[in-house]
Design a protein around this motif. Structure first.
Motif, short mmCIF file in Angstrom:
data_model
loop_
_atom_site.label_atom_id
_atom_site.label_comp_id
_atom_site.label_asym_id
_atom_site.label_seq_id
_atom_site.Cartn_x
_atom_site.Cartn_y
_atom_site.Cartn_z
N GLN A 528 0.83 -1.21 0.00
CA GLN A 528 0.00 0.00 0.00
C GLN A 528 0.86 1.26 0.00
N VAL A 529 1.87 1.30 0.85
CA VAL A 529 2.69 2.51 0.99
C VAL A 529 3.57 2.73 -0.23
N LEU A 530 4.19 1.66 -0.75
CA LEU A 530 5.15 1.82 -1.84
C LEU A 530 4.51 1.86 -3.22
N LEU A 531 3.34 1.26 -3.38
CA LEU A 531 2.69 1.24 -4.69
C LEU A 531 1.59 2.29 -4.82
N SER A 532 1.00 2.68 -3.70
CA SER A 532 -0.05 3.71 -3.73
C SER A 532 0.21 4.76 -2.64
N PRO A 533 1.33 5.45 -2.72
CA PRO A 533 1.67 6.41 -1.65
C PRO A 533 0.67 7.57 -1.60
N GLN A 534 0.35 7.99 -0.39
CA GLN A 534 -0.61 9.06 -0.21
C GLN A 534 0.06 10.39 0.14
N HIS A 535 1.18 10.33 0.83
CA HIS A 535 1.83 11.56 1.28
C HIS A 535 2.84 12.05 0.23
N PRO A 536 2.92 13.35 -0.01
CA PRO A 536 3.87 13.88 -1.01
C PRO A 536 5.32 13.49 -0.74
N TYR A 537 5.70 13.40 0.55
CA TYR A 537 7.08 13.05 0.86
C TYR A 537 7.39 11.61 0.45
N THR A 538 6.44 10.71 0.66
CA THR A 538 6.64 9.32 0.22
C THR A 538 6.81 9.27 -1.29
N ARG A 539 6.01 10.04 -2.01
CA ARG A 539 6.14 10.08 -3.47
C ARG A 539 7.50 10.66 -3.88
N THR A 540 7.99 11.64 -3.11
CA THR A 540 9.31 12.21 -3.38
C THR A 540 10.41 11.16 -3.20
N LEU A 541 10.32 10.39 -2.12
CA LEU A 541 11.30 9.33 -1.89
C LEU A 541 11.31 8.32 -3.03
N LEU A 542 10.12 7.90 -3.45
CA LEU A 542 10.02 6.90 -4.52
C LEU A 542 10.55 7.44 -5.84
N SER A 543 10.30 8.72 -6.12
CA SER A 543 10.77 9.30 -7.38
C SER A 543 12.29 9.46 -7.41
N ALA A 544 12.91 9.47 -6.21
CA ALA A 544 14.36 9.66 -6.14
C ALA A 544 15.14 8.36 -6.28
N VAL A 545 14.46 7.21 -6.24
CA VAL A 545 15.16 5.92 -6.33
C VAL A 545 15.80 5.79 -7.71
N ALA A 546 17.10 5.45 -7.74
CA ALA A 546 17.81 5.29 -9.01
C ALA A 546 17.17 4.16 -9.81
N ALA A 547 16.91 4.43 -11.08
CA ALA A 547 16.26 3.44 -11.94
C ALA A 547 16.94 3.43 -13.30
N ILE A 548 16.75 2.34 -14.02
CA ILE A 548 17.33 2.21 -15.35
C ILE A 548 16.37 2.85 -16.36
#
Length: 552
Positions: A528-548
């Motif tokens: 729930q938290v990692l696939l459907s984040p509700q808080h803007p900060y959680t979304r910021t953390l997920l967007s910062a993860v290094a990806a290919i």
């Protein structure tokens, strides 16, 4: 601007004394080219030879090293340079960003003084005067997104990301053509890591610098480098375009590196860390799994607040936190450095006192403050520290390190039997092979297992692990995460894992708590938290993860 060429480079170390093993090859027949203005990543785990190869660029290898082949900067063979010419090449033509910023910076000099030192020793015409050098420091700090006032700060007054920015500013001070970056983002949280990588990428593009970057994380290299070379055991095993290396690797070892850091949302890696170790056999009738709503509460915090007094002012590090850990549950506490995660963890294990009105209970009873009840509590709750090298006494054998907790707790049973069982529980088997070893004789993953074995020896119900894999290689990371899952299944252990690594949470956590500026801003099941984040900060953390991502 010159090319950097490794022409059939082999590097051998001569050993002597107690650990004399003759000549030990570290790099074997490596040929690579970093074209002028290009970017090349070198991937591999500890012992693969990648840092040894990088150090050869500026002749920073120890005297015990012998280099065969050639390292060329343009048409110049680095090995043939006189000391005076080599001194001119260092910083001015090629510079290096070292991995440990805190260990590389002088703790008793301001960072501005340390940047000026590089300009004084390797001075160009336009920075001859003190005024020009100070102006240059201001330019460099602006380039790495730091205010000019930070020049007057000492290293201990800066965060990890700020210290790493200072190291980059120093590397750029004399306008080099080639920059070597050795693990520049290791142990940084995901947001600071993204900031550093974006900044390196921008500086390389704007200034036309050639970049040689080292990391064990392929996604980090792919975010900056056009090409990646993979090393194992001192040899090149694969070289190619970054996207190809990360998404369609040919060599089994490259495939292993690519799988070590999971993609959040990938069902195959959920509760399944990548590891080469055979799974431990567990009797199905004794398996412990966490079932939401059915498990007992082990640890509970309500309205937990922690306030520090620093430099005459009060700092609230933790603010009104509610947190619950059930039997057999693995909770990942995620957030940036400075968010209050470690302070919260220290408070939960009784190493830090909360403010009045806060409640912390273990098994329904308030946390004890002193005496026999506190000793019994520390028997049931054990902490696993981030850096296994720092957590273990280098003079003590594995046996002594694991037995230390038993002796503190006045264990009345058979000490040797308990130590051997703890090593077995930590999957260091056969345990007799390890009892007489000292930390320096073990790999990073093995040292972390010894730390965990020391915690397991006293028979705890809850492990609090503070960044348990932050300093480990890709394969060791998977092994330790797999071990935590195995301990939960075999022993019914609960765990609170403090991390800035969201991939770790996806790999092993039942529940995720996101911490920001001392508060829990999102809390719930991992999916729930990692696939459907509700808080803007959680979304910021997920967007910062290094990806290919494919390059344009």
């Amino acid at each position: 601007m010159p090319d950097l060429v490794f022409d059939d480079v082999s590097i051998t170390y001569r050993t002597s004394g107690r650990n004399d093993r003759g000549e030990v090859p570290a790099v074997r027949g490596v040929s690579l080219t970093l074209p002028a203005g290009g970017t090349l990543g070198i991937a591999g785990e500890s012992g693969s030879g990648k840092s040894t190869l990088a150090m050869s660029v500026l002749r920073l290898l120890p005297k015990s090293a012998r280099l065969d082949g050639r390292v060329l900067i343009g048409d110049t063979d680095v090995a043939e340079l006189s000391f005076g010419r080599l001194r001119a090449v260092r910083w001015a033509e090629a510079s290096i960003i070292f991995q440990g910023a805190m260990h590389s910076l002088n703790p008793v000099r301001t960072v501005g003084q340390q940047i000026i030192e590089a300009l004084e020793l390797h001075v160009a015409e336009k920075w001859k005067t003190e005024k020009a050098r100070k102006a240059r420091v201001g330019e460099l700090l602006h380039a790495v997104d730091l205010p000019a006032a930070k020049a007057d700060a000492y290293p201990h007054e800066l965060s990890g990301g700020q210290k790493q920015r200072i190291m980059i500013a120093m590397a750029l001070a004399c306008e080099p053509d080639i920059v070597v970056a050795d693990e520049p983002t290791t142990a940084l949280d995901v947001i600071v890591q993204k900031q550093i990588l974006d900044m390196i990428g921008r500086l390389v593009t704007e200034r036309g610098i050639s970049l040689l970057m080292i990391s064990h994380d392929l996604s980090v290299l792919a975010s900056v480098c056009e090409r990646i070379a993979v090393m194992r055991g001192g040899e090149l095993v694969e070289v190619g375009e970054s996207v190809m290396i990360c998404t369609a690797p040919n060599h089994p070892y490259t495939q292993q590196l690519a799988a070590a850091f999971p993609e959040i949302g990938d069902p195959a890696s959920r509760m399944n860390p990548a590891t080469n170790r055979a799974p431990v056999d567990i009797d199905p009738e004794t398996v412990h799994e966490y079932v939401p709503g059915e498990a007992d509460v082990v640890m509970e915090a309500k309205d937990l607040t922690v306030t520090y007094r620093a430099r005459g002012t009060w700092l609230r590090a933790v603010r009104g936190v509610d947190l619950t850990v059930h039997r057999g549950e693995i909770v990942a506490l995620v957030g940036q450095s400075g968010s209050g995660k470690s302070t919260l963890a220290r408070t939960l294990v009784g190493l830090q006192q909360p403010d009045a009105g806060s409640t912390v209970r273990f098994r329904g009873t308030d946390l004890p403050r002193r005496g026999a009840s506190l000793r019994a509590f520390r028997h049931d709750v054990q902490m696993v520290l981030q850096d296994p090298s720092a957590a273990l006494n280098p003079k003590l054998s594995v046996y002594e390190s694991v037995a230390e907790g038993l002796r503190v707790q006045h264990y009345r049973g058979d000490e040797r039997e308990r130590v051997l069982q703890a090593l077995t529980d930590a999957e260091l088997t056969p345990p007799e092979k390890y009892v007489n070893a000292i930390p320096q004789e073990l790999s990073g993953g093995q040292r972390q297992r010894v730390v965990i074995a020391g915690a397991l020896a006293v028979g705890p119900q809850l492990l609090v692990a503070d960044e348990p894999v932050a300093s480990l290689d890709a394969s060791a990371r998977g092994e330790i995460l797999s071990l935590l899952l195995s301990l939960r299944r075999r022993l019914g252990l609960s765990a609170l894992v403090i991390t800035h690594d969201l991939g770790l949470a996806w790999n092993i956590a039942d529940t995720v708590a996101v911490m920001y500026e001392g508060e829990i801003v999102e809390y719930g099941p991992t999916e729930q938290v990692l696939l459907s984040p509700q808080h803007p900060y959680t979304r910021t953390l997920l967007s910062a993860v290094a990806a290919i991502e494919p390059r344009a």
